[in-house]
Scaffold this motif. Sequence first.
Motif, PDB file in Angstrom:
ATOM      1  N   GLY A 600       0.831  -1.211   0.000  1.00 20.69           N
ATOM      2  CA  GLY A 600       0.000   0.000   0.000  1.00 20.69           C
ATOM      3  C   GLY A 600       0.858   1.251   0.000  1.00 20.69           C
ATOM      4  O   GLY A 600       2.065   1.178   0.182  1.00 20.69           O
ATOM      5  N   PRO A 601       0.192   2.390  -0.181  1.00 13.99           N
ATOM      6  CA  PRO A 601       0.915   3.658  -0.331  1.00 13.99           C
ATOM      7  C   PRO A 601       1.760   4.017   0.898  1.00 13.99           C
ATOM      8  O   PRO A 601       2.770   4.693   0.774  1.00 13.99           O
ATOM      9  N   ILE A 602       1.382   3.518   2.055  1.00 16.30           N
ATOM     10  CA  ILE A 602       2.131   3.857   3.261  1.00 16.30           C
ATOM     11  C   ILE A 602       3.580   3.371   3.157  1.00 16.30           C
ATOM     12  O   ILE A 602       4.486   3.949   3.737  1.00 16.30           O
ATOM     13  N   ALA A 603       3.776   2.312   2.386  1.00 15.17           N
ATOM     14  CA  ALA A 603       5.123   1.735   2.280  1.00 15.17           C
ATOM     15  C   ALA A 603       5.912   2.304   1.102  1.00 15.17           C
ATOM     16  O   ALA A 603       6.998   1.830   0.784  1.00 15.17           O
ATOM     17  N   LYS A 604       5.379   3.309   0.461  1.00 21.49           N
ATOM     18  CA  LYS A 604       6.029   3.890  -0.726  1.00 21.49           C
ATOM     19  C   LYS A 604       7.520   4.168  -0.477  1.00 21.49           C
ATOM     20  O   LYS A 604       7.875   4.909   0.428  1.00 21.49           O
ATOM     21  N   PRO A 605       8.396   3.565  -1.272  1.00 17.83           N
ATOM     22  CA  PRO A 605       9.828   3.766  -1.019  1.00 17.83           C
ATOM     23  C   PRO A 605      10.257   5.221  -1.227  1.00 17.83           C
ATOM     24  O   PRO A 605       9.861   5.856  -2.198  1.00 17.83           O
ATOM     25  N   GLU A 606      11.041   5.709  -0.317  1.00 14.00           N
ATOM     26  CA  GLU A 606      11.629   7.034  -0.421  1.00 14.00           C
ATOM     27  C   GLU A 606      12.679   7.018  -1.537  1.00 14.00           C
ATOM     28  O   GLU A 606      12.812   7.953  -2.303  1.00 14.00           O
ATOM     29  N   ASP A 607      13.400   5.910  -1.601  1.00 15.51           N
ATOM     30  CA  ASP A 607      14.449   5.793  -2.610  1.00 15.51           C
ATOM     31  C   ASP A 607      14.648   4.317  -2.950  1.00 15.51           C
ATOM     32  O   ASP A 607      14.464   3.454  -2.090  1.00 15.51           O
ATOM     33  N   VAL A 608      14.984   4.038  -4.213  1.00 16.36           N
ATOM     34  CA  VAL A 608      15.354   2.683  -4.616  1.00 16.36           C
ATOM     35  C   VAL A 608      16.784   2.762  -5.131  1.00 16.36           C
ATOM     36  O   VAL A 608      17.067   3.505  -6.068  1.00 16.36           O
ATOM     37  N   ILE A 609      17.679   2.045  -4.487  1.00 17.69           N
ATOM     38  CA  ILE A 609      19.098   2.137  -4.833  1.00 17.69           C
ATOM     39  C   ILE A 609      19.555   0.798  -5.389  1.00 17.69           C
ATOM     40  O   ILE A 609      19.415  -0.228  -4.715  1.00 17.69           O
ATOM     41  N   PHE A 610      20.066   0.803  -6.616  1.00 19.38           N
ATOM     42  CA  PHE A 610      20.568  -0.450  -7.195  1.00 19.38           C
ATOM     43  C   PHE A 610      22.040  -0.617  -6.878  1.00 19.38           C
ATOM     44  O   PHE A 610      22.816   0.337  -6.906  1.00 19.38           O
ATOM     45  N   THR A 611      22.405  -1.829  -6.554  1.00 19.55           N
ATOM     46  CA  THR A 611      23.784  -2.114  -6.158  1.00 19.55           C
ATOM     47  C   THR A 611      24.118  -3.537  -6.593  1.00 19.55           C
ATOM     48  O   THR A 611      23.238  -4.393  -6.623  1.00 19.55           O
ATOM     49  N   PRO A 612      25.370  -3.806  -6.956  1.00 14.83           N
ATOM     50  CA  PRO A 612      25.714  -5.176  -7.371  1.00 14.83           C
ATOM     51  C   PRO A 612      25.776  -6.153  -6.201  1.00 14.83           C
ATOM     52  O   PRO A 612      25.718  -7.359  -6.392  1.00 14.83           O
ATOM     53  N   GLU A 613      25.901  -5.647  -4.966  1.00 16.89           N
ATOM     54  CA  GLU A 613      26.016  -6.535  -3.806  1.00 16.89           C
ATOM     55  C   GLU A 613      25.391  -5.874  -2.598  1.00 16.89           C
ATOM     56  O   GLU A 613      25.274  -4.651  -2.539  1.00 16.89           O
ATOM     57  N   LEU A 614      25.030  -6.685  -1.591  1.00 14.09           N
ATOM     58  CA  LEU A 614      24.536  -6.142  -0.329  1.00 14.09           C
ATOM     59  C   LEU A 614      25.509  -6.544   0.773  1.00 14.09           C
ATOM     60  O   LEU A 614      26.129  -7.600   0.695  1.00 14.09           O
ATOM     61  N   PRO A 615      25.647  -5.715   1.804  1.00 11.58           N
ATOM     62  CA  PRO A 615      26.560  -6.098   2.889  1.00 11.58           C
ATOM     63  C   PRO A 615      26.000  -7.298   3.643  1.00 11.58           C
ATOM     64  O   PRO A 615      24.859  -7.275   4.090  1.00 11.58           O
ATOM     65  N   LYS A 616      26.817  -8.344   3.738  1.00 12.25           N
ATOM     66  CA  LYS A 616      26.335  -9.576   4.368  1.00 12.25           C
ATOM     67  C   LYS A 616      27.256 -10.007   5.488  1.00 12.25           C
ATOM     68  O   LYS A 616      28.465  -9.872   5.391  1.00 12.25           O
ATOM     69  N   THR A 617      26.655 -10.587   6.520  1.00  9.78           N
ATOM     70  CA  THR A 617      27.453 -11.204   7.573  1.00  9.78           C
ATOM     71  C   THR A 617      28.051 -12.475   7.006  1.00  9.78           C
ATOM     72  O   THR A 617      27.672 -12.927   5.928  1.00  9.78           O
ATOM     73  N   ARG A 618      28.935 -13.072   7.759  1.00  8.32           N
ATOM     74  CA  ARG A 618      29.598 -14.267   7.240  1.00  8.32           C
ATOM     75  C   ARG A 618      28.639 -15.437   7.110  1.00  8.32           C
ATOM     76  O   ARG A 618      28.905 -16.375   6.387  1.00  8.32           O
ATOM     77  N   SER A 619      27.512 -15.376   7.804  1.00  9.00           N
ATOM     78  CA  SER A 619      26.548 -16.460   7.613  1.00  9.00           C
ATOM     79  C   SER A 619      25.576 -16.126   6.482  1.00  9.00           C
ATOM     80  O   SER A 619      24.610 -16.833   6.258  1.00  9.00           O
ATOM     81  N   GLY A 620      25.839 -15.034   5.772  1.00 11.33           N
ATOM     82  CA  GLY A 620      25.037 -14.739   4.593  1.00 11.33           C
ATOM     83  C   GLY A 620      23.807 -13.899   4.874  1.00 11.33           C
ATOM     84  O   GLY A 620      22.948 -13.734   4.023  1.00 11.33           O
ATOM     85  N   LYS A 621      23.690 -13.368   6.081  1.00  8.41           N
ATOM     86  CA  LYS A 621      22.525 -12.524   6.376  1.00  8.41           C
ATOM     87  C   LYS A 621      22.839 -11.067   6.064  1.00  8.41           C
ATOM     88  O   LYS A 621      23.936 -10.594   6.321  1.00  8.41           O
ATOM     89  N   ILE A 622      21.837 -10.391   5.521  1.00  9.75           N
ATOM     90  CA  ILE A 622      22.042  -8.991   5.163  1.00  9.75           C
ATOM     91  C   ILE A 622      22.200  -8.167   6.438  1.00  9.75           C
ATOM     92  O   ILE A 622      21.418  -8.303   7.369  1.00  9.75           O
ATOM     93  N   MET A 623      23.204  -7.314   6.469  1.00  9.72           N
ATOM     94  CA  MET A 623      23.439  -6.466   7.638  1.00  9.72           C
ATOM     95  C   MET A 623      22.639  -5.180   7.452  1.00  9.72           C
ATOM     96  O   MET A 623      23.131  -4.193   6.914  1.00  9.72           O
ATOM     97  N   ARG A 624      21.382  -5.206   7.896  1.00 10.05           N
ATOM     98  CA  ARG A 624      20.494  -4.068   7.650  1.00 10.05           C
ATOM     99  C   ARG A 624      20.912  -2.818   8.407  1.00 10.05           C
ATOM    100  O   ARG A 624      20.689  -1.700   7.970  1.00 10.05           O
ATOM    101  N   ARG A 625      21.525  -3.048   9.574  1.00 10.62           N
ATOM    102  CA  ARG A 625      21.933  -1.919  10.416  1.00 10.62           C
ATOM    103  C   ARG A 625      22.802  -0.925   9.620  1.00 10.62           C
ATOM    104  O   ARG A 625      22.629   0.285   9.714  1.00 10.62           O
ATOM    105  N   LEU A 626      23.717  -1.453   8.809  1.00 12.03           N
ATOM    106  CA  LEU A 626      24.603  -0.576   8.042  1.00 12.03           C
ATOM    107  C   LEU A 626      23.834   0.173   6.964  1.00 12.03           C
ATOM    108  O   LEU A 626      24.103   1.341   6.688  1.00 12.03           O
ATOM    109  N   LEU A 627      22.878  -0.524   6.351  1.00 12.31           N
ATOM    110  CA  LEU A 627      22.084   0.129   5.305  1.00 12.31           C
ATOM    111  C   LEU A 627      21.220   1.233   5.916  1.00 12.31           C
ATOM    112  O   LEU A 627      20.977   2.267   5.293  1.00 12.31           O
ATOM    113  N   GLU A 628      20.784   1.008   7.155  1.00 11.41           N
ATOM    114  CA  GLU A 628      20.019   2.045   7.856  1.00 11.41           C
ATOM    115  C   GLU A 628      20.883   3.278   8.081  1.00 11.41           C
ATOM    116  O   GLU A 628      20.447   4.410   7.905  1.00 11.41           O
ATOM    117  N   ASP A 629      22.123   3.026   8.487  1.00 15.15           N
ATOM    118  CA  ASP A 629      23.034   4.150   8.714  1.00 15.15           C
ATOM    119  C   ASP A 629      23.240   4.944   7.428  1.00 15.15           C
ATOM    120  O   ASP A 629      23.253   6.167   7.434  1.00 15.15           O
TER     121      ASP A 629
END
Length: 658
Positions: A600-629
């Motif tokens: 729904g409109p409430i979730a409308k993205p402020e920005d969409v950023i394309f990137t070849p990779e996402l920051p991942k922990t060694r177990s393969g989980k996305i490190m969202r904290r850094l993306l938030e920063d």
Amino acid sequence: MSQEDATLEARLAEQEAFEPPESFVEQANVTDPGIYDEFEENWPECWERAADLLSWDESYDTVLDDGNEPFYEWFTGGELNASYNCLDRHVEDGAADREAIKWEGELGETRSYTYGELLEEVETFAATLRGLGVEEDDVVTLYLPMIPELPIAMLACARLGAPHSVVFAGFSADALATRMNSADSEFLVTCDGYYRRGDALDHLSKTNEGLDGVDHEVSDVVVVDRLGDDLDHSLADNQRDYDELVAEYDGESVEPVSRDAEDMLFLMYTSGTTGQPKGVKHTTGGYLAYTAWTSHAVLDLEPEDTYWCSADIGWITGHSYIVYGPLALGTTSVMYEGTPDYPDKDRLWEIVEREGVDVFYTAPTAIRAFMKWGSDYPEEHDLSSLRLLGTVGEPINPRAWKWYYKHIGDEECPIVDTWWQTETGGMMITTLPGVNTMKPGSAGPPLPGVDARVVNAQGEEVDAGQAGYVTVNKPWPGMLRTLYNNDERFLSEYWQEYSDKDADEWVYFPEDGAKIDDDGYITILGRVDDVINVSGHRLGTMEIESAVVGVDGIAEAAVVGGDHEVKGEAVYVYAIPEDDYEGNAELEERAREAVLDSIGPIAKPEDVIFTPELPKTRSGKIMRRLLEDIASGNELGNTSTLRNPEVVDDIAAQVETD
Ligand code: ATP
Ligand code: MG
């Protein structure tokens, strides 16, 4: 996208439910839907079904002792040994020549151990450890990559009743030191190095750096020589070469030590992306019974199977479902040292074909990588030996689920999407592959005997379709018993939120958000701290991510909340385009539309950023904290636990120029 992919998309995209294939059901270990009622009516005695899969030296008196909640005890009075259960009893049953572990190194060399051979190796190494002074209850740290010496050392420890603490080899020197200090561990098994994408990595230098940070005496360090001449190293006075040392104990037999069911089998530190790592304590009887039972009921394992879990043994998934569960059942367990794209992107499928793998268990992050690489790679191989597929570690979005179902399983293998945690010891929420309808994106109902619910902030069960939090309202045999040397943190971390202590009602809180549907199927939305608060509306990041990765041309996405002057938080989308696509305005528009359509409109993205990779922990989980920063324009936090720290700066630079 290929023509065939387009057809698949059209046909499968709309399908929301899948029945288990008849060919699977005909042979499945569990096929009676009555098992849910049976477990409920007969709880907690139902868990004897799990305990019965083991051989006990002394049978237990009580299934569940809840005298001191939430410090539950299972199968009390019982005695057993985990290495006996994983090895000796199969040899005694005439399966000495059946393969236990089939290992493959990244450079292509192979080593395989029958149950008879593995038992010998384990006895010799147990004799070695004992010779070094390891006694029952001493914690032995194992800082080893995916080489056969790792499960050998684990089982040798188990034989002596010495708990192991495996530290993932990719972790830093610091992580090793913190864990050895926390566990007061005086013994260490490590190696000179190992291979990654063909390069020889120096592990011993990292080990030595870690040992500098250990605040007590480490009496002995055993060093496996994995690299031979590829890496020169000299050993310190308390360091001994594995092969030389073991040769001194060759052929010695070591009686398995009878352990109380509640004695510690191992410690496993959770990845601890924030704060001090938590030393999760698992016990011998409950844990082994639970992993054996779930391997039987969910992974459908039989002794004749060749089974492959592609996780690293350094994580709980590898402990439970490469080593203890499958070996307790006498199955052949495949182990692979390296990366899935070395030397080429079909490496895993080559192994499946060559070894005739029957059951394959992996993570959504891997599946999305396979998808990004394209279906040509699996198509080069005959994957018809596969009977069942599994995933674990994160929610799997329906598009990746369907890709896995079609391109790896050929629409003939059920998929089990298994929700669980280091703390739960084994699987908790998943379909039973021979019983339940599958719904892509939803893990499924709680397993029989598992009282998992989705509740609101007050602990009341939510209505179908509403978002809430997962709780587990009854104990289960595989549960953690405490956090090592830290009962207080155990209570505050897991039992604080939803228990009603006055009423003596104890509720376990895994800290994950979820939704439940009319059939009782649970869709995990991610961790509680992965919730974005947009103008007072709470949005689950996973749900938005699922919408974004549902778009053709987008392989993977991470959604985070960034600070916003008006809304409090706003939705930021980071997305990886599939190989044949590029991140352009058109793709961005489709991502935005997908979010609007599904949330729904409430979730409308402020920005969409394309990137070849996402920051991942060694177990393969996305490190969202850094993306938030990055989204909030904050100073970037610690990136040392990342597998790919360099991508963070790349993304930050891109956001600034956008
Ligand atoms: P830490 O607790 O140290 O921060 P972690 O939670 O990543 O680390 P694990 O115990 O390996 O460590 O992961 C468990 C978590 O993984 C679950 O709480 C859940 O968020 C997620 N998870 C696991 N399996 C699934 C699944 N099938 N579907 C959705 N999420 C899953
Ligand atoms: Mg966790």
